[in-house]
Scaffold this active site. Structure first.
Site, short mmCIF file in Angstrom:
data_model
loop_
_atom_site.label_atom_id
_atom_site.label_comp_id
_atom_site.label_asym_id
_atom_site.label_seq_id
_atom_site.Cartn_x
_atom_site.Cartn_y
_atom_site.Cartn_z
N HIS A 1 34.39 28.75 -32.11
CA HIS A 1 35.43 28.59 -33.19
C HIS A 1 34.84 27.11 -33.86
O HIS A 1 33.89 26.70 -33.47
CB HIS A 1 36.77 28.13 -32.63
CG HIS A 1 36.93 27.02 -31.59
ND1 HIS A 1 36.85 25.73 -31.78
CD2 HIS A 1 37.09 27.34 -30.18
CE1 HIS A 1 36.88 25.07 -30.61
NE2 HIS A 1 37.19 26.09 -29.56
N CYS B 1 34.73 26.57 -24.18
CA CYS B 1 34.62 27.33 -25.55
C CYS B 1 33.24 26.97 -26.20
O CYS B 1 32.69 25.82 -25.68
CB CYS B 1 35.82 27.23 -26.33
SG CYS B 1 37.44 28.04 -25.96
#
Length: 208
Positions: free
Chosen positions: A167, A183
């Site tokens: 992201h 992440c």
């Protein structure tokens, strides 16, 4: 586009569910199902799966479930098959995310990855979902791809099951470091470009 043959080098095959459920078996022609998955998913996305191997009438798929790298088999009649010309590689040691199309590099981006206590899991995964963020300047930037990967050390995070994604970020200065809960972070400009480029089901290989 129906697929009748193995994908060419540099491409992969993606299976998209066509019914309201997908029945997954432990092996082709197994009498008892392993599990059933809903279509669309809880986030409203179509249920998509990266194909690992093929047999007549059957597809072996990677499952977006714990444990990581879990697989199962589905009947051809339950999915539509497409060829995906993209793939993504994340190299943890160099903090680099690379995108290929038909075997040629089309994008390279500096990435933030998991911290020592919460490392990014390694292996072959795929893009499961694309979530548009309500605040494009927030923690996750304008977009977040959910992967079929899950943290090896966190059973839950932020109210979710510890799913790994890649992201955008509101801390661009941290790109190129070991900073996250697992992440993969890239710039907001980069995630916006990839959100328009990469189809769900695209393989993502994370390695050292």
């Amino acid at each position: 586009m129906p697929v009748c043959a193995t994908a060419s080098p540099g491409t992969s095959i993606v299976a998209t569910a066509i019914g309201r459920t997908v029945t997954v078996y432990p092996a082709p022609n197994a009498g008892k199902p392993l599990l059933r998955l809903l279509n669309p998913t809880a986030t409203g996305e179509p249920a998509v799966f990266l194909v690992k191997s093929r047999r007549p009438g059957w597809e072996q798929i990677y499952l977006p479930l714990r444990p990581n790298h879990r697989t199962g088999w589905v009947r051809n009649a339950q999915v539509n098959l497409t060829v995906d010309s993209y793939r993504v590689g994340v190299t943890l040691s160099t903090h680099m995310l690379t995108v290929w199309k038909n075997g040629r590099v089309v994008e390279r981006e500096r990435a933030g990855v998991g911290a020592a206590a919460t490392p990014t899991p390694k292996g072959r995964f795929y893009l499961v979902e694309l979530l548009v963020q309500t605040d494009p300047h927030g923690v996750y930037g304008p977009y977040a791809f959910g992967l079929s990967a899950f943290s090896d050390v966190l059973s839950s995070f932020g109210g979710g099951p510890g799913q790994i994604g890649f992201h955008g970020t509101d801390e661009p200065a941290a790109l190129g470091t070991n900073v996250s809960h697992g992440c993969i972070r890239i710039s907001n400009q980069a995630i916006t470009k990839l959100a328009r480029l990469l189809p769900l089901g695209t393989p993502v290989v994370i390695s050292n």
